[in-house]
Design a protein around this motif. Structure first.
Motif, PDB file in Angstrom:
ATOM      1  N   TYR A  64      15.141 -11.261  -3.240  1.00  0.00           N
ATOM      2  CA  TYR A  64      16.033 -10.720  -2.207  1.00  0.00           C
ATOM      3  C   TYR A  64      15.979  -9.191  -2.216  1.00  0.00           C
ATOM      4  N   GLU A  65      16.238  -8.601  -3.378  1.00  0.00           N
ATOM      5  CA  GLU A  65      16.223  -7.141  -3.466  1.00  0.00           C
ATOM      6  C   GLU A  65      14.831  -6.579  -3.182  1.00  0.00           C
ATOM      7  N   SER A  66      13.797  -7.222  -3.730  1.00  0.00           N
ATOM      8  CA  SER A  66      12.443  -6.713  -3.531  1.00  0.00           C
ATOM      9  C   SER A  66      12.048  -6.758  -2.060  1.00  0.00           C
ATOM     10  N   TYR A  67      12.430  -7.834  -1.360  1.00  0.00           N
ATOM     11  CA  TYR A  67      12.107  -7.925   0.062  1.00  0.00           C
ATOM     12  C   TYR A  67      12.764  -6.788   0.841  1.00  0.00           C
ATOM     13  N   PHE A  68      14.030  -6.528   0.581  1.00  0.00           N
ATOM     14  CA  PHE A  68      14.730  -5.497   1.350  1.00  0.00           C
ATOM     15  C   PHE A  68      14.324  -4.079   0.931  1.00  0.00           C
ATOM     16  N   ILE A  69      13.842  -3.913  -0.308  1.00  0.00           N
ATOM     17  CA  ILE A  69      13.228  -2.634  -0.681  1.00  0.00           C
ATOM     18  C   ILE A  69      12.017  -2.382   0.221  1.00  0.00           C
ATOM     19  N   GLN A  70      11.165  -3.391   0.339  1.00  0.00           N
ATOM     20  CA  GLN A  70       9.976  -3.240   1.172  1.00  0.00           C
ATOM     21  C   GLN A  70      10.343  -3.038   2.636  1.00  0.00           C
ATOM     22  N   ARG A  71      11.285  -3.814   3.130  1.00  0.00           N
ATOM     23  CA  ARG A  71      11.647  -3.763   4.548  1.00  0.00           C
ATOM     24  C   ARG A  71      12.268  -2.417   4.937  1.00  0.00           C
ATOM     25  N   ALA A  72      12.902  -1.741   3.980  1.00  0.00           N
ATOM     26  CA  ALA A  72      13.518  -0.445   4.280  1.00  0.00           C
ATOM     27  C   ALA A  72      12.470   0.597   4.657  1.00  0.00           C
ATOM     28  N   GLY A  73      11.231   0.368   4.232  1.00  0.00           N
ATOM     29  CA  GLY A  73      10.141   1.210   4.688  1.00  0.00           C
ATOM     30  C   GLY A  73       9.793   2.359   3.770  1.00  0.00           C
ATOM     31  N   GLN A  74       8.633   2.950   4.050  1.00  0.00           N
ATOM     32  CA  GLN A  74       8.133   4.072   3.269  1.00  0.00           C
ATOM     33  C   GLN A  74       8.891   5.342   3.637  1.00  0.00           C
ATOM     34  N   GLN A  75       9.298   6.083   2.615  1.00  0.00           N
ATOM     35  CA  GLN A  75      10.062   7.311   2.812  1.00  0.00           C
ATOM     36  C   GLN A  75       9.433   8.398   1.955  1.00  0.00           C
ATOM     37  N   ALA A  76       8.958   9.441   2.608  1.00  0.00           N
ATOM     38  CA  ALA A  76       8.125  10.455   1.962  1.00  0.00           C
ATOM     39  C   ALA A  76       8.931  11.376   1.060  1.00  0.00           C
ATOM     40  N   SER A  77       8.229  12.010   0.138  1.00  0.00           N
ATOM     41  CA  SER A  77       8.869  13.037  -0.685  1.00  0.00           C
ATOM     42  C   SER A  77       9.385  14.142   0.217  1.00  0.00           C
ATOM     43  N   GLY A  78      10.472  14.780  -0.206  1.00  0.00           N
ATOM     44  CA  GLY A  78      11.111  15.804   0.604  1.00  0.00           C
ATOM     45  C   GLY A  78      12.151  15.265   1.562  1.00  0.00           C
ATOM     46  N   SER A  79      12.229  13.941   1.685  1.00  0.00           N
ATOM     47  CA  SER A  79      13.185  13.339   2.619  1.00  0.00           C
ATOM     48  C   SER A  79      14.463  12.948   1.892  1.00  0.00           C
ATOM     49  N   THR A  80      15.497  12.642   2.678  1.00  0.00           N
ATOM     50  CA  THR A  80      16.736  12.093   2.132  1.00  0.00           C
ATOM     51  C   THR A  80      16.618  10.581   2.161  1.00  0.00           C
ATOM     52  N   LEU A  81      16.760   9.960   1.007  1.00  0.00           N
ATOM     53  CA  LEU A  81      16.475   8.537   0.865  1.00  0.00           C
ATOM     54  C   LEU A  81      17.585   7.668   1.418  1.00  0.00           C
ATOM     55  N   GLN A  82      17.183   6.535   1.976  1.00  0.00           N
ATOM     56  CA  GLN A  82      18.121   5.479   2.327  1.00  0.00           C
ATOM     57  C   GLN A  82      18.494   4.727   1.057  1.00  0.00           C
ATOM     58  N   ALA A  83      19.362   3.731   1.195  1.00  0.00           N
ATOM     59  CA  ALA A  83      19.826   2.985   0.023  1.00  0.00           C
ATOM     60  C   ALA A  83      18.697   2.239  -0.668  1.00  0.00           C
ATOM     61  N   ARG A  84      17.695   1.831   0.112  1.00  0.00           N
ATOM     62  CA  ARG A  84      16.525   1.157  -0.438  1.00  0.00           C
ATOM     63  C   ARG A  84      15.275   1.783   0.174  1.00  0.00           C
TER      64      ARG A  84
END
Length: 580
Positions: free
Chosen positions: A306-326
């Motif tokens: 469950y957690e791993s799927y939603f980590i992947q689904r949250a998408g790629q987020q580059a360095s320098g950005s403000t991260l989402q919860a996953r």
């Protein structure tokens, strides 16, 4: 434990088999994920289009019985190719296959193509000496362990086999997943229970697997990178043989879910996603240190699809950005470089259960000056660190001198308060790494109260049952439905509808609720007579759909199971309470 010897001076430990069937799907939260995706109208991944390599020791030495039984109903419609030749079916291989790609038992029944090898044949086809053949499948499953005979289990020949596996994994971009030995069985040669079997449980560029009840060998590697913690993840089976294909099946599930995104299904991203999502609740004794990134017994924790799927689904987020919860990232760092990621916790909130993990491959170079010379391999490992810093905390560092994993876990009592934080990945040399993370934004009533009222609302009107704006919606309900307690908003109240479905009319209720954890329990209840008791049983009322809305809200729709035509009257209501 069954111990076998092969004529080629290789000894094998078959990791036994279990008769447990479907209970693990509940434990790894697959059933929960399946239900939620259905409610959200999202197709459930099933491993379709993913091919796998399954390597098995013979059940009887020299008998050639290493194949899954292709006549088993779990394998209907699948192509299982005997890549070693001359094989016959094995109960062990059949049970491994059921967990890995079985039509009803696996979480990736869409896997249709399986290349099956005898472990003896596999090792001797240049995985032991020479240059390993090209692997065309994205996943290898190894539910067996071995030591090369003729000396110490931690001798150079054993090390060369793991080096070759790491070389091939990087060269061909696949993820090998290998089980540890079961701790309560003897071994081909005497070793201490805390010593990790060399092949292939000691690889860098893959995942080693234990069992959730901790009945596997634990400890650190004793050669080819001494002191690395194994296993890296555990899964809920009686024996490591069947915990291992559960993890491999989960990797296939994520490859399918990636839907062709070559970064999301990169082997090190898959590894980071599975480990960052792992559940620490498997043990109250789970711990880590600055130089030991994962637990000595449970690794990163228990597989949690469950957690791993939603980590992947949250998408790629580059360095320098403000991260989402996953989320996750795949990036390259230069010599002595670093990447920073910003974590912002809004006023009135806390961030709970932050799990951030990086992994990277060991670099193995193949060197041969002339065709007649024996191939040699040289291995080296970049030294990365992971650091979380901020004004409101003591800097949290993961910096193992030997592992190719770094992990930060902020569990019970380690919540991040409102503010800005920096997650830093640093390296001593050029390297490609994967970062994956998950967290839970949290706001209970006390936090909501502190951030939701201005000085215009006196303290005596800020209790959960008060209604300072006079809109008929008490403060606790304002919090539950995303309202402003100082602005009248009757439109946030639950809405009732009657819908037609299959020739019948049904009473529904829907309401918006925050996506973050607000420490509120919601119960939708129904009755046909206001003089009678209310029921929240799924026999009477069901959650029908979940839809994402703007501003961090989601709309939940519940439906009475009985058609309106069967009753003269019916009622639905939403009851909320603070979680204790």
């Amino acid at each position: 434990m069954k111990i076998l010897s092969a004529a080629s001076t290789i000894s094998f430990c078959i990791l036994f088999f279990s008769h447990s069937l479907h209970a693990y799907k509940e434990a790894i939260r697959y059933n929960e994920l399946s239900t939620e995706l259905s409610l959200r109208g999202i197709a459930l991944p099933d491993g379709s289009g993913v091919s796998v390599t399954q390597v098995e020791a013979e059940e009887t030495s020299g008998a050639g019985n290493f194949l899954p039984n292709s006549q088993n109903g779990q394998f209907s419609g699948k192509t299982i190719t005997d890549k070693s030749g001359g094989g016959s079916s094995s109960g062990h291989a059949t049970n491994v296959g059921r967990e890995l790609y079985g039509n009803s038992q696996s979480i990736s029944p869409g896997i249709q193509t399986v290349d099956a090898y005898s472990a003896n044949s596999f090792i001797n086809s240049a995985w032991r000496t020479g240059v390993p053949p090209t692997e065309t499948n994205p996943l290898q499953n190894h539910s067996w362990v071995t030591w090369l005979s003729g000396g110490s289990p931690f001798s150079q020949p054993n090390a060369e086999m793991t080096v070759r596996m790491d070389y091939a994994a990087e060269r061909d971009s696949f993820l090998p997943i290998a089980g540890l030995d079961n701790s309560d069985y003897p071994n081909p040669i005497p070793v201490r229970p805390t010593e990790i079997p060399p092949i292939y449980a000691s690889i860098y560029n893959g995942i080693s697997v234990g069992v959730s009840d901790s009945s596997h060998r634990t400890g650190t590697t004793k050669y080819d990178g001494i002191g690395r913690t194994k296993p890296e993840i555990v899964a809920p089976s009686d024996f490591t043989s069947f915990a291992t294909p559960m993890v491999t099946s989960a990797a296939a599930f994520l490859i399918d879910a990636a839907d062709g995104n070559s970064s999301a299904d990169d082997p090190i991203v898959l590894k980071a996603t599975l480990l960052a999502g792992a559940d620490k609740a498997i043990s109250t004794d789970w711990d880590q240190t600055t130089t030991r990134p994962i637990d000595e017994v449970y690794g990163a924790g228990e597989l949690d699809i469950y957690e791993s799927y939603f980590i992947q689904r949250a998408g790629q987020q580059a360095s320098g950005s403000t991260l989402q919860a996953r989320g996750w990232n795949l990036a390259n760092l230069n010599n002595n470089g670093s990447h920073n990621y910003t974590i912002t916790v809004p006023d009135g909130f806390e961030l709970h259960d932050l799990s951030a993990l990086i992994t990277w491959n060991r670099e193995v170079r193949y060197e041969s000056n002339n065709w007649w010379e024996t191939a040699t391999f040289s291995a080296s490992l970049a030294d990365l660190s992971l650091q979380l810093s901020g004004a409101n905390m003591t800097t949290h560092i993961s910096n193992s001198p030997v592992d190719n994993i770094e992990h930060i876990w902020r569990g019970s009592g380690q919540a991040l308060s409102a503010g800005s934080y920096t997650l830093t990945v640093a390296t001593n040399r050029s390297v490609k790494y994967a970062l994956a993370w998950r967290s839970r934004l949290y706001q209970d009533y006390a936090l909501w109260q502190a951030s939701s009222f201005s000085s215009a609302t006196t303290l005596d009107l800020q209790d959960p049952g008060d209604d300072p704006d006079g809109d008929g919606i008490a403060n606790l309900l304002e919090q539950a439905f995303g309202g402003d307690p100082e602005t009248p908003e009757a439109n946030i109240a639950p809405q009732y509808t009657i819908v037609e479905d299959g020739g019948n009319s049904y009473l529904q209720i829907n309401f918006a609720r925050p996506m973050h954890d607000n420490a509120i329990e919601y119960a939708v209840e129904t009755t046909t007579d206001l003089e009678d008791s209310w029921s929240d049983s799924t026999d009477d009322v069901i959650l029908f759909s979940i839809a994402t809305e703007s501003d961090g809200m989601e709309r939940y729709t519940y439906r009475r199971t009985a058609p309106i035509s069967g009753n003269n009257q019916a009622f639905l209501r939403v009851a909320v309470s603070q979680r204790q």
